[in-house]
Enzyme design. Structure first.
Site, PDB file in Angstrom:
ATOM      1  N   HIS A 172       0.855  -1.186   0.000  1.00 14.26           N
ATOM      2  CA  HIS A 172       0.000   0.000   0.000  1.00 14.26           C
ATOM      3  C   HIS A 172       0.891   1.236   0.000  1.00 14.26           C
ATOM      4  O   HIS A 172       1.939   1.251   0.614  1.00 14.26           O
ATOM      5  CB  HIS A 172      -0.896   0.016   1.251  1.00 14.26           C
ATOM      6  CG  HIS A 172      -2.050   0.941   1.132  1.00 14.26           C
ATOM      7  ND1 HIS A 172      -1.959   2.280   1.389  1.00 14.26           N
ATOM      8  CD2 HIS A 172      -3.325   0.718   0.739  1.00 14.26           C
ATOM      9  CE1 HIS A 172      -3.132   2.838   1.176  1.00 14.26           C
ATOM     10  NE2 HIS A 172      -3.985   1.922   0.784  1.00 14.26           N
ATOM     11  N   ASP A 206      -7.987  -5.136  -0.215  1.00 17.27           N
ATOM     12  CA  ASP A 206      -8.463  -5.991  -1.314  1.00 17.27           C
ATOM     13  C   ASP A 206      -8.115  -7.462  -1.138  1.00 17.27           C
ATOM     14  O   ASP A 206      -8.578  -8.295  -1.923  1.00 17.27           O
ATOM     15  CB  ASP A 206      -7.861  -5.483  -2.631  1.00 17.27           C
ATOM     16  CG  ASP A 206      -8.396  -4.110  -2.987  1.00 17.27           C
ATOM     17  OD1 ASP A 206      -7.604  -3.204  -3.254  1.00 17.27           O
ATOM     18  OD2 ASP A 206      -9.637  -3.947  -2.950  1.00 17.27           O
TER      19      ASP A 206
HETATM   20  C1  SDX Z   1      -6.157   0.198  -2.989  1.00 20.99           C
HETATM   21  O1  SDX Z   1      -4.254   4.627  -2.039  1.00 20.99           O
HETATM   22  C2  SDX Z   1      -5.263   4.048  -1.417  1.00 20.99           C
HETATM   23  O2  SDX Z   1      -5.670   4.443  -0.355  1.00 20.99           O
HETATM   24  C3  SDX Z   1      -5.876   2.880  -2.180  1.00 20.99           C
HETATM   25  C4  SDX Z   1      -6.898   2.056  -1.435  1.00 20.99           C
HETATM   26  C5  SDX Z   1      -8.181   2.830  -1.175  1.00 20.99           C
HETATM   27  O3  SDX Z   1      -8.902   2.458  -0.228  1.00 20.99           O
HETATM   28  O4  SDX Z   1      -8.506   3.734  -2.002  1.00 20.99           O
HETATM   29  O5  SDX Z   1      -6.360   1.610  -0.207  1.00 20.99           O
HETATM   30  C6  SDX Z   1      -7.303   0.828  -2.269  1.00 20.99           C
HETATM   31  O6  SDX Z   1      -5.904   0.557  -4.110  1.00 20.99           O
HETATM   32  C7  SDX Z   1      -5.312  -0.814  -2.262  1.00 20.99           C
HETATM   33  C8  SDX Z   1      -4.106  -1.318  -3.123  1.00 20.99           C
HETATM   34  C9  SDX Z   1      -4.611  -2.424  -4.075  1.00 20.99           C
HETATM   35  N1  SDX Z   1      -3.540  -2.773  -5.048  1.00 20.99           N
HETATM   36  C10 SDX Z   1      -2.925  -3.970  -4.981  1.00 20.99           C
HETATM   37  O7  SDX Z   1      -3.105  -4.806  -4.101  1.00 20.99           O
HETATM   38  C11 SDX Z   1      -1.962  -4.224  -6.144  1.00 20.99           C
HETATM   39  C12 SDX Z   1      -0.644  -4.802  -5.608  1.00 20.99           C
HETATM   40  N2  SDX Z   1       0.065  -3.751  -4.831  1.00 20.99           N
HETATM   41  C13 SDX Z   1       1.020  -2.958  -5.539  1.00 20.99           C
HETATM   42  O8  SDX Z   1       0.929  -2.828  -6.897  1.00 20.99           O
HETATM   43  C14 SDX Z   1       1.536  -1.748  -4.735  1.00 20.99           C
HETATM   44  O9  SDX Z   1       1.817  -2.195  -3.477  1.00 20.99           O
HETATM   45  C15 SDX Z   1       0.670  -0.504  -4.671  1.00 20.99           C
HETATM   46  C16 SDX Z   1       0.247  -0.047  -6.025  1.00 20.99           C
HETATM   47  C17 SDX Z   1      -0.526  -0.743  -3.820  1.00 20.99           C
HETATM   48  C18 SDX Z   1       1.506   0.605  -4.004  1.00 20.99           C
HETATM   49  O10 SDX Z   1       2.545   0.885  -4.867  1.00 20.99           O
HETATM   50  P1  SDX Z   1       3.673   1.995  -4.509  1.00 20.99           P
HETATM   51  O11 SDX Z   1       3.350   2.693  -3.243  1.00 20.99           O
HETATM   52  O12 SDX Z   1       3.899   2.804  -5.735  1.00 20.99           O
HETATM   53  O13 SDX Z   1       4.930   1.114  -4.174  1.00 20.99           O
HETATM   54  P2  SDX Z   1       5.961   0.569  -5.253  1.00 20.99           P
HETATM   55  O14 SDX Z   1       5.223   0.033  -6.439  1.00 20.99           O
HETATM   56  O15 SDX Z   1       6.978   1.627  -5.482  1.00 20.99           O
HETATM   57  O16 SDX Z   1       6.591  -0.671  -4.452  1.00 20.99           O
HETATM   58  C19 SDX Z   1       7.697  -0.491  -3.559  1.00 20.99           C
HETATM   59  C20 SDX Z   1       8.481  -1.802  -3.623  1.00 20.99           C
HETATM   60  C21 SDX Z   1       8.911  -2.178  -5.069  1.00 20.99           C
HETATM   61  O17 SDX Z   1      10.034  -3.003  -4.984  1.00 20.99           O
HETATM   62  P3  SDX Z   1      11.534  -2.277  -5.145  1.00 20.99           P
HETATM   63  O18 SDX Z   1      11.510  -1.523  -6.450  1.00 20.99           O
HETATM   64  O19 SDX Z   1      11.685  -1.391  -3.908  1.00 20.99           O
HETATM   65  O20 SDX Z   1      12.503  -3.458  -5.146  1.00 20.99           O
HETATM   66  O21 SDX Z   1       7.644  -2.895  -3.199  1.00 20.99           O
HETATM   67  C22 SDX Z   1       7.436  -3.796  -4.283  1.00 20.99           C
HETATM   68  C23 SDX Z   1       7.771  -3.047  -5.541  1.00 20.99           C
HETATM   69  O22 SDX Z   1       8.184  -3.944  -6.587  1.00 20.99           O
HETATM   70  N3  SDX Z   1       6.013  -4.184  -4.247  1.00 20.99           N
HETATM   71  C24 SDX Z   1       5.553  -5.411  -4.468  1.00 20.99           C
HETATM   72  C25 SDX Z   1       4.166  -5.324  -4.263  1.00 20.99           C
HETATM   73  N4  SDX Z   1       3.831  -4.076  -3.940  1.00 20.99           N
HETATM   74  C26 SDX Z   1       4.979  -3.369  -3.930  1.00 20.99           C
HETATM   75  N5  SDX Z   1       6.192  -6.571  -4.809  1.00 20.99           N
HETATM   76  C27 SDX Z   1       5.382  -7.655  -4.967  1.00 20.99           C
HETATM   77  N6  SDX Z   1       4.039  -7.662  -4.772  1.00 20.99           N
HETATM   78  C28 SDX Z   1       3.405  -6.517  -4.424  1.00 20.99           C
HETATM   79  N7  SDX Z   1       2.087  -6.507  -4.254  1.00 20.99           N
END
Ligand code: SDX
Length: 428
Positions: free
Chosen positions: A307, A364
């Site tokens: 998140h 989710d």
């Molecule tokens: C919602 O914003 C809100 O409030 C949203 C929400 C709401 O109520 O409105 O809470 C609802 O959208 C919840 C999130 C649902 N999405 C998912 O579950 C999709 C999977 N999660 C990711 O795609 C990610 O965690 C996000 C999109 C939720 C957040 O992304 P960020 O903050 O941009 O973080 P990032 O992509 O920069 O990740 C940081 C690191 C990266 O690795 P490094 O480059 O540091 O090596 O964490 C890794 C990412 O690759 N990472 C994951 C991951 N999420 C982040 N690796 C594997 N699986 C994951 N799910």
């Protein structure tokens, strides 16, 4: 702490005022930055460090896993509240008295008919259309049938717009689902509660009496509360920025639905179920999928994990996980993917990749397991998220318009070609 921030650029130093919120959050107000520095701006892809507004609606503390709507904790609201009274609090600022809630519900019911011509729009969609695309289109189409845009300076006009969309949106949600199922597009009954009526519109079969299952009704009520707002997330920011051009409320909501659709945002609840199903089909090999999620060369992500704000457990995920156990037990549903979800969670909570990046289950991760147990098709999961988020979107849109926020128009740093002359085609 001083109440200004100092910035040094070359030989010049600048000071900017600090803004402090009621929960002691601090921001640097850079409203005068570009003018004071002769054109220097900030840049922050994804706005990870940038606030778009000051808001009194919802407070998150991502480090502590705290979520409050209008100061009320999500735990208390989910445990003691009802969706309609939580919607009222988000939109109007405080939990309603019994009389205010009764009037709110009665006014919503009086505006809950949708022009029958909207059914022609529903009919025009193929059954294969994704429900989020249908819902976004139908919400935008409401403008055609309700053309007078809301006068935000009139309290009565604003109130009427709120009850109108709170009344019509659940009808659009139900019709979106029934279209896919080839079932008649009906209304519920004014004699029912708000959430009971949603269930009737969604699930009533034309050839049998419909009975509300209290377990399902209470589960849906709780899920809608848990999804009702979440400060400046992607879809809410979309609703705000579209509304900042003074586009109408329905048009702004339609844009928010499209933003929510993405699998990185609300679309994740559908993606989680599809991921869990894939793992089940693959013999339940969670370790293989954990490895894929950590492999930088593999686009696969562990959906429902991570998140932007929560670097601790999403408080909503904790509540939903407990509810999933209770609802499946009460309904007598055995769902093997719940065990797979639990296994993934346990592995991720001790895996250094996830621990180091503070990746925990989000809202989710477990919600789809409950929706499925309630008989909601997987493609409708994000529509259910939108149904819950509606009051939050309305509240945020209303706050932005009443504060007369300026039109949202970010700057950029240009990295393209410098000036060059036009070449005739025979010289290129
Ligand atoms: C919602 O914003 C809100 O409030 C949203 C929400 C709401 O109520 O409105 O809470 C609802 O959208 C919840 C999130 C649902 N999405 C998912 O579950 C999709 C999977 N999660 C990711 O795609 C990610 O965690 C996000 C999109 C939720 C957040 O992304 P960020 O903050 O941009 O973080 P990032 O992509 O920069 O990740 C940081 C690191 C990266 O690795 P490094 O480059 O540091 O090596 O964490 C890794 C990412 O690759 N990472 C994951 C991951 N999420 C982040 N690796 C594997 N699986 C994951 N799910």
């Amino acid at each position: 702490m001083s109440n200004t921030a100092k910035l040094q650029i070359g030989d010049n130093s600048y000071e900017f005022p600090l803004v402090k919120g009621t929960e002691n959050e601090v921001a640097i107000n850079i409203k005068t930055l570009r003018g004071a520095t002769n054109g220097v701006i900030t840049i922050d892809p994804g706005f990870k460090n940038t606030g778009s507004c000051e808001s009194a609606i919802t407070f998150l503390d991502g480090e502590k896993g705290v979520l409050r709507y209008r100061g009320y904790s999500i735990e208390e609201l989910a445990d003691k509240g009802g969706f309609l009274e939580v919607a009222y609090a988000l939109i109007f600022g405080d939990l309603p008295t019994e009389e205010q809630l009764e009037k709110f519900h009665s006014d919503i019911k009086s505006k809950s008919l949708v022009d029958d011509d909207v059914k022609k729009i529903v009919d025009a969609f193929p059954k294969t259309a994704h429900p989020m695309g249908v819902l976004s289109s139908l919400t935008s189409a409401l403008t055609a049938f309700n053309p007078t845009s809301v006068n935000v300076d009139s309290e009565e006009d604003m109130y009427n717009s709120v009850v109108k969309i709170m009344g019509k949106f659940p009808v659009l949600v139900a019709w979106t689902m029934r279209k896919k199922q080839g079932l008649p597009l009906n209304y519920g009954s004014k004699s029912l509660g708000y959430v009971d009526n949603i269930l009737k519109m969604m699930f009533e079969q034309p050839n049998e009496d419909f009975k509300i299952n209290p377990i399902i009704k209470n589960a849906l009520d709780k899920l809608l509360i848990l999804h009702a707002d979440h400060e400046q997330n992607c879809s809410t920011s979309t609703v705000r920025i579209v509304g900042s051009s003074h586009a109408g409320l329905f048009a702004s909501l339609s844009a928010g639905i499209s933003a929510l659709w993405g699998p990185l945002h609300g679309g994740a609840n559908q993606a989680v179920l599809e991921m869990l199903e894939a793992i089940k089909e693959d013999g339940g090999d969670t370790k293989k999928y954990m490895a894929k999620a950590k492999d930088k060369n593999d686009p696969f992500r562990l959906m429902g994990f991570g998140h932007r704000v929560y670097k601790n457990f999403d408080p909503r995920a904790k509540i939903i996980k407990k509810a999933a156990d209770e609802v499946l037990k009460d309904l007598g549903v055995e769902d093997p993917i719940l065990e797979i979800a639990r296994g993934l969670e346990q592995e991720a909570l001790i895996d250094p990749y996830f621990v180091d990046r503070k990746l925990y289950p989000n809202v989710d991760f477990y919600s789809g397991i409950i929706y499925r147990a309630m008989g909601i098709p997987v493609e409708m999961f994000t529509v259910m998220f939108a149904l819950g988020r509606l009051p939050g979107w309305i509240a945020q849109w209303k706050e932005m318009r009443l504060k007369k926020e300026p039109i949202g128009r970010p700057r950029q740093i240009y990295t393209g070609e410098n000036h060059r002359d036009f070449l005739d085609i025979n010289k290129r």
